[in-house]
Enzyme design. Structure first.
Site: not given
Ligand code: DX5
Ligand code: ZN
Length: 220
Positions: A9, A34, A36, A38, A67, A69, A138, A143, A146, A176-178, A199
């Site tokens: 990302s 990827h 993002d 927003m 992606h 958002m 997600m 949003g 990290g 997606d995420g963490g 991250s």
């Protein structure tokens, strides 16, 4: 077990050195970029928009996984196709007429993706799954990069995998995420096909090596 696709990302890239970071992804074993987007309305943050994506597209050599958002994503389907998006993910929660939106994305020659928030139940995709090329699940609230991975995701991946199977669909599951080396293997074991990582990749000492580690961790 098949190796997952890895989609770093760029939200976690160094925006002062965006070309360098895009080229790092080009030269790594990553599969997609990827991206993002927003709008400060659908999510409480604003990332980057068309001019920056145009610059990314000029240097990227791998498919662009965008992606969105944003509210009312139908307004920009053609714009993102023209920018070079290969996959366009819209949020389930932002679409009043999801089926129509999916057809419109495909009509522009892109793969149609549906992103779902952590609170959105898999069963809500029952009637559209055969029209969805990829579900971007997600594993944090969208949003921000990290954030910590939400553990309930494993059960959702399993539920989605069996829905896909039962309906005879060919949908890919993207997480997606963490995402880190701590959860990558369990996610692939549960049925994930694509791992997004921001991250964990860009804040590491050797991002290209971290991408390779993530790709291979799941099958070790
Ligand atoms: C979150 C974005 C993610 C984010 C992932 O709203 O959709 O793609 O960049 O970042 P990490 O891997 O840092 O959680
Ligand atoms: Zn994302």
């Amino acid at each position: 077990m098949q190796k997952p696709k890895i989609a770093p990302s760029l939200l976690a890239a160094d925006f002062g050195n965006l070309q360098r970071d895009v080229e790092m992804v080009n030269n790594s074993v990553a599969d997609w970029h990827h991206i993002d987007v927003m709008d400060g309305v659908f999510v409480p943050n604003i990332s980057y928009g068309m001019p920056v994506i145009k610059a990314i597209a000029q240097h990227a050599t791998k498919p662009l996984d965008v992606h969105l958002m944003i509210v009312d994503p139908d307004r920009y389907i053609k714009t993102f196709a023209d920018l070079g998006a290969n996959t366009l993910n819209v949020h389930y929660e932002a679409c009043t007429h999801l089926h129509r939106t999916l057809q419109a994305i495909k009509a522009e020659g892109m793969k149609a993706g549906v992103a779902i928030n952590p609170h959105t139940n898999i069963s809500l995709l029952e009637d559209t799954i055969k029209d969805i090329d990829i579900v971007c699940m997600m594993s944090v609230n969208p949003g921000f990069g990290g954030q910590s991975f939400i553990e309930n995701t494993y059960d959702k991946v399993k539920a989605l995998k069996s829905l896909i199977k039962n309906k005879g669909a060919h949908t890919l599951i993207e997480i997606d995420g963490g995402v880190t080396s701590k959860n990558a293997k369990a996610l692939v074991d549960a049925g994930a096909d694509v791992l997004v990582a921001g991250s964990f990749v860009f804040k590491s000492d050797d991002p290209a090596q971290t991408i390779s580690d993530l790709k291979n961790i799941a099958v070790d």
